[in-house]
Design a protein around this motif. Structure first.
Motif, PDB file in Angstrom:
ATOM      1  N   ALA A 182     -33.296 -10.001  24.820  1.00  0.00           N
ATOM      2  CA  ALA A 182     -34.656  -9.877  25.344  1.00  0.00           C
ATOM      3  C   ALA A 182     -34.625  -9.558  26.842  1.00  0.00           C
ATOM      4  O   ALA A 182     -35.409  -8.742  27.331  1.00  0.00           O
ATOM      5  N   ALA A 183     -33.710 -10.177  27.565  1.00  0.00           N
ATOM      6  CA  ALA A 183     -33.596  -9.911  29.005  1.00  0.00           C
ATOM      7  C   ALA A 183     -33.088  -8.496  29.263  1.00  0.00           C
ATOM      8  O   ALA A 183     -33.511  -7.846  30.231  1.00  0.00           O
ATOM      9  N   THR A 184     -32.209  -7.980  28.384  1.00  0.00           N
ATOM     10  CA  THR A 184     -31.731  -6.610  28.575  1.00  0.00           C
ATOM     11  C   THR A 184     -32.829  -5.588  28.314  1.00  0.00           C
ATOM     12  O   THR A 184     -32.788  -4.493  28.863  1.00  0.00           O
ATOM     13  N   GLU A 185     -33.817  -5.971  27.513  1.00  0.00           N
ATOM     14  CA  GLU A 185     -34.945  -5.062  27.289  1.00  0.00           C
ATOM     15  C   GLU A 185     -35.710  -4.817  28.593  1.00  0.00           C
ATOM     16  O   GLU A 185     -36.414  -3.818  28.726  1.00  0.00           O
ATOM     17  N   GLN A 186     -35.553  -5.743  29.541  1.00  0.00           N
ATOM     18  CA  GLN A 186     -36.148  -5.566  30.865  1.00  0.00           C
ATOM     19  C   GLN A 186     -35.095  -5.124  31.868  1.00  0.00           C
ATOM     20  O   GLN A 186     -35.309  -5.152  33.072  1.00  0.00           O
ATOM     21  N   ASP A 187     -33.937  -4.704  31.368  1.00  0.00           N
ATOM     22  CA  ASP A 187     -32.818  -4.199  32.151  1.00  0.00           C
ATOM     23  C   ASP A 187     -32.328  -5.207  33.184  1.00  0.00           C
ATOM     24  O   ASP A 187     -32.014  -4.852  34.313  1.00  0.00           O
ATOM     25  N   TYR A 188     -32.245  -6.464  32.793  1.00  0.00           N
ATOM     26  CA  TYR A 188     -31.774  -7.525  33.676  1.00  0.00           C
ATOM     27  C   TYR A 188     -30.244  -7.455  33.732  1.00  0.00           C
ATOM     28  O   TYR A 188     -29.562  -7.691  32.730  1.00  0.00           O
ATOM     29  N   PRO A 189     -29.671  -7.106  34.908  1.00  0.00           N
ATOM     30  CA  PRO A 189     -28.227  -6.845  34.995  1.00  0.00           C
ATOM     31  C   PRO A 189     -27.338  -7.991  34.537  1.00  0.00           C
ATOM     32  O   PRO A 189     -26.329  -7.764  33.865  1.00  0.00           O
ATOM     33  N   GLU A 190     -27.703  -9.211  34.893  1.00  0.00           N
ATOM     34  CA  GLU A 190     -26.880 -10.351  34.539  1.00  0.00           C
ATOM     35  C   GLU A 190     -26.794 -10.542  33.022  1.00  0.00           C
ATOM     36  O   GLU A 190     -25.765 -10.989  32.505  1.00  0.00           O
ATOM     37  N   ALA A 191     -27.855 -10.211  32.314  1.00  0.00           N
ATOM     38  CA  ALA A 191     -27.839 -10.315  30.853  1.00  0.00           C
ATOM     39  C   ALA A 191     -26.895  -9.281  30.250  1.00  0.00           C
ATOM     40  O   ALA A 191     -26.133  -9.593  29.326  1.00  0.00           O
ATOM     41  N   TRP A 192     -26.935  -8.048  30.780  1.00  0.00           N
ATOM     42  CA  TRP A 192     -25.999  -7.025  30.308  1.00  0.00           C
ATOM     43  C   TRP A 192     -24.564  -7.478  30.544  1.00  0.00           C
ATOM     44  O   TRP A 192     -23.693  -7.334  29.682  1.00  0.00           O
ATOM     45  N   GLN A 193     -24.310  -8.039  31.728  1.00  0.00           N
ATOM     46  CA  GLN A 193     -22.964  -8.487  32.061  1.00  0.00           C
ATOM     47  C   GLN A 193     -22.512  -9.616  31.134  1.00  0.00           C
ATOM     48  O   GLN A 193     -21.384  -9.619  30.652  1.00  0.00           O
ATOM     49  N   GLN A 194     -23.392 -10.578  30.885  1.00  0.00           N
ATOM     50  CA  GLN A 194     -23.045 -11.695  30.009  1.00  0.00           C
ATOM     51  C   GLN A 194     -22.723 -11.197  28.596  1.00  0.00           C
ATOM     52  O   GLN A 194     -21.756 -11.643  27.981  1.00  0.00           O
ATOM     53  N   LEU A 195     -23.523 -10.274  28.088  1.00  0.00           N
ATOM     54  CA  LEU A 195     -23.234  -9.709  26.764  1.00  0.00           C
ATOM     55  C   LEU A 195     -21.891  -8.990  26.768  1.00  0.00           C
ATOM     56  O   LEU A 195     -21.132  -9.062  25.794  1.00  0.00           O
ATOM     57  N   GLY A 196     -21.579  -8.307  27.860  1.00  0.00           N
ATOM     58  CA  GLY A 196     -20.282  -7.636  27.984  1.00  0.00           C
ATOM     59  C   GLY A 196     -19.130  -8.621  27.940  1.00  0.00           C
ATOM     60  O   GLY A 196     -18.097  -8.374  27.306  1.00  0.00           O
ATOM     61  N   MET A 197     -19.308  -9.767  28.605  1.00  0.00           N
ATOM     62  CA  MET A 197     -18.246 -10.781  28.607  1.00  0.00           C
ATOM     63  C   MET A 197     -18.083 -11.433  27.241  1.00  0.00           C
ATOM     64  O   MET A 197     -16.994 -11.898  26.893  1.00  0.00           O
ATOM     65  N   MET A 198     -19.134 -11.454  26.461  1.00  0.00           N
ATOM     66  CA  MET A 198     -19.084 -12.072  25.129  1.00  0.00           C
ATOM     67  C   MET A 198     -18.572 -11.107  24.059  1.00  0.00           C
ATOM     68  O   MET A 198     -18.164 -11.538  22.982  1.00  0.00           O
ATOM     69  N   GLU A 199     -18.622  -9.822  24.340  1.00  0.00           N
ATOM     70  CA  GLU A 199     -18.288  -8.793  23.350  1.00  0.00           C
ATOM     71  C   GLU A 199     -16.789  -8.713  23.110  1.00  0.00           C
ATOM     72  O   GLU A 199     -16.001  -8.657  24.057  1.00  0.00           O
ATOM     73  N   LYS A 200     -16.398  -8.691  21.844  1.00  0.00           N
ATOM     74  CA  LYS A 200     -14.985  -8.599  21.477  1.00  0.00           C
ATOM     75  C   LYS A 200     -14.485  -7.151  21.448  1.00  0.00           C
ATOM     76  O   LYS A 200     -13.320  -6.893  21.686  1.00  0.00           O
ATOM     77  N   ASP A 201     -15.367  -6.207  21.179  1.00  0.00           N
ATOM     78  CA  ASP A 201     -15.001  -4.797  21.138  1.00  0.00           C
ATOM     79  C   ASP A 201     -14.961  -4.260  22.572  1.00  0.00           C
ATOM     80  O   ASP A 201     -15.996  -4.181  23.235  1.00  0.00           O
ATOM     81  N   PRO A 202     -13.777  -3.859  23.067  1.00  0.00           N
ATOM     82  CA  PRO A 202     -13.655  -3.412  24.451  1.00  0.00           C
ATOM     83  C   PRO A 202     -14.545  -2.209  24.802  1.00  0.00           C
ATOM     84  O   PRO A 202     -15.080  -2.123  25.906  1.00  0.00           O
ATOM     85  N   GLU A 203     -14.712  -1.300  23.854  1.00  0.00           N
ATOM     86  CA  GLU A 203     -15.548  -0.120  24.117  1.00  0.00           C
ATOM     87  C   GLU A 203     -17.016  -0.527  24.301  1.00  0.00           C
ATOM     88  O   GLU A 203     -17.685  -0.076  25.228  1.00  0.00           O
ATOM     89  N   LYS A 204     -17.486  -1.374  23.418  1.00  0.00           N
ATOM     90  CA  LYS A 204     -18.867  -1.846  23.513  1.00  0.00           C
ATOM     91  C   LYS A 204     -19.057  -2.701  24.767  1.00  0.00           C
ATOM     92  O   LYS A 204     -20.072  -2.601  25.448  1.00  0.00           O
ATOM     93  N   ALA A 205     -18.074  -3.538  25.088  1.00  0.00           N
ATOM     94  CA  ALA A 205     -18.145  -4.355  26.309  1.00  0.00           C
ATOM     95  C   ALA A 205     -18.254  -3.448  27.531  1.00  0.00           C
ATOM     96  O   ALA A 205     -19.045  -3.713  28.441  1.00  0.00           O
ATOM     97  N   GLY A 206     -17.482  -2.379  27.540  1.00  0.00           N
ATOM     98  CA  GLY A 206     -17.545  -1.424  28.652  1.00  0.00           C
ATOM     99  C   GLY A 206     -18.924  -0.804  28.788  1.00  0.00           C
ATOM    100  O   GLY A 206     -19.422  -0.606  29.905  1.00  0.00           O
ATOM    101  N   GLN A 207     -19.552  -0.502  27.671  1.00  0.00           N
ATOM    102  CA  GLN A 207     -20.918   0.038  27.707  1.00  0.00           C
ATOM    103  C   GLN A 207     -21.877  -0.965  28.332  1.00  0.00           C
ATOM    104  O   GLN A 207     -22.726  -0.608  29.141  1.00  0.00           O
ATOM    105  N   TYR A 208     -21.733  -2.240  27.962  1.00  0.00           N
ATOM    106  CA  TYR A 208     -22.596  -3.277  28.524  1.00  0.00           C
ATOM    107  C   TYR A 208     -22.375  -3.403  30.035  1.00  0.00           C
ATOM    108  O   TYR A 208     -23.334  -3.542  30.798  1.00  0.00           O
ATOM    109  N   PHE A 209     -21.117  -3.356  30.463  1.00  0.00           N
ATOM    110  CA  PHE A 209     -20.835  -3.473  31.892  1.00  0.00           C
ATOM    111  C   PHE A 209     -21.391  -2.283  32.671  1.00  0.00           C
ATOM    112  O   PHE A 209     -21.894  -2.438  33.790  1.00  0.00           O
ATOM    113  N   ARG A 210     -21.304  -1.097  32.081  1.00  0.00           N
ATOM    114  CA  ARG A 210     -21.887   0.083  32.747  1.00  0.00           C
ATOM    115  C   ARG A 210     -23.403  -0.059  32.852  1.00  0.00           C
ATOM    116  O   ARG A 210     -24.006   0.302  33.868  1.00  0.00           O
TER     117      ARG A 210
END
Length: 129
Positions: free
Chosen positions: A87-115
Motif C-alpha cells: 500500500a505504501a509503494t502505491e504512493q511511491d514511498y521509497p522506504e517501503a520499496w527498499q524494505q520489500l527489496g530486502m525481503m525479496e528472495k529473487d535477486p532480480e526482483k529485489a533489484g527492481q524494488y531497489f531501483r
C-alpha cells in the motif's frame, strides 16, 4: 487488553488504505503513535499507526509493517506487513520499496524494488501529499 488491541489492529488491516485521505486526523494519529512509541508503549503505538495507515499515510504504513514483521506490540504477521508495504509503494514511498527489496528472495526482483526505491527517493521532494 492485548486481545482488544489485536482485534482493533486486525479490523484496520482489512481497510483499503491506499484509497483513504489522511488529512489532519492522519497527522494527529501519527503524532500519537510516535509519542506512544517513544514512551515505550508499542501496543498503543501500533494502534495509532493503524489509524494513520488506514487514512492513507505511507509513513504509518511503513512503520506499522515493520512492527508487524518484528512482532513489536502486535503479533508477528508477515502477510499483513507485506500488504501495508505494498500500500505504501502505491504512493511511491521509497522506504517501503527498499524494505520489500530486502525481503525479496529473487535477486532480480529485489533489484527492481531497489531501483524503484532510488527513483522514488530522487523524486520525493517533487511529490505533493
Amino acid at each position: 487488553m492485548k486481545r482488544l488491541l489485536a482485534a482493533a489492529l486486525a479490523a484496520l488491516l482489512v481497510v483499503q488504505p491506499a484509497l483513504a485521505q489522511h488529512g489532519e486526523e492522519g497527522d494527529l494519529a501519527l503524532r500519537r503513535a510516535m509519542t506512544y512509541r517513544d514512551n515505550g508503549n508499542p501496543g498503543l503505538a501500533a494502534h495509532w499507526l493503524g489509524v494513520a495507515a488506514a487514512r492513507g499515510m505511507p509513513e504509518a504504513m511503513f512503520l506499522l509493517a515493520n512492527m508487524l514483521l518484528e512482532g513489536d506490540g502486535v503479533p508477528k504477521d508477515e502477510a499483513a506487513a507485506r500488504r501495508w508495504l505494498a500500500a505504501a509503494t502505491e504512493q511511491d514511498y521509497p522506504e517501503a520499496w527498499q524494505q520489500l527489496g530486502m525481503m525479496e528472495k529473487d535477486p532480480e526482483k529485489a533489484g527492481q524494488y531497489f531501483r524503484r526505491a532510488a527513483h522514488a527517493l530522487t523524486h520525493r521532494g517533487e511529490l505533493k501529499r
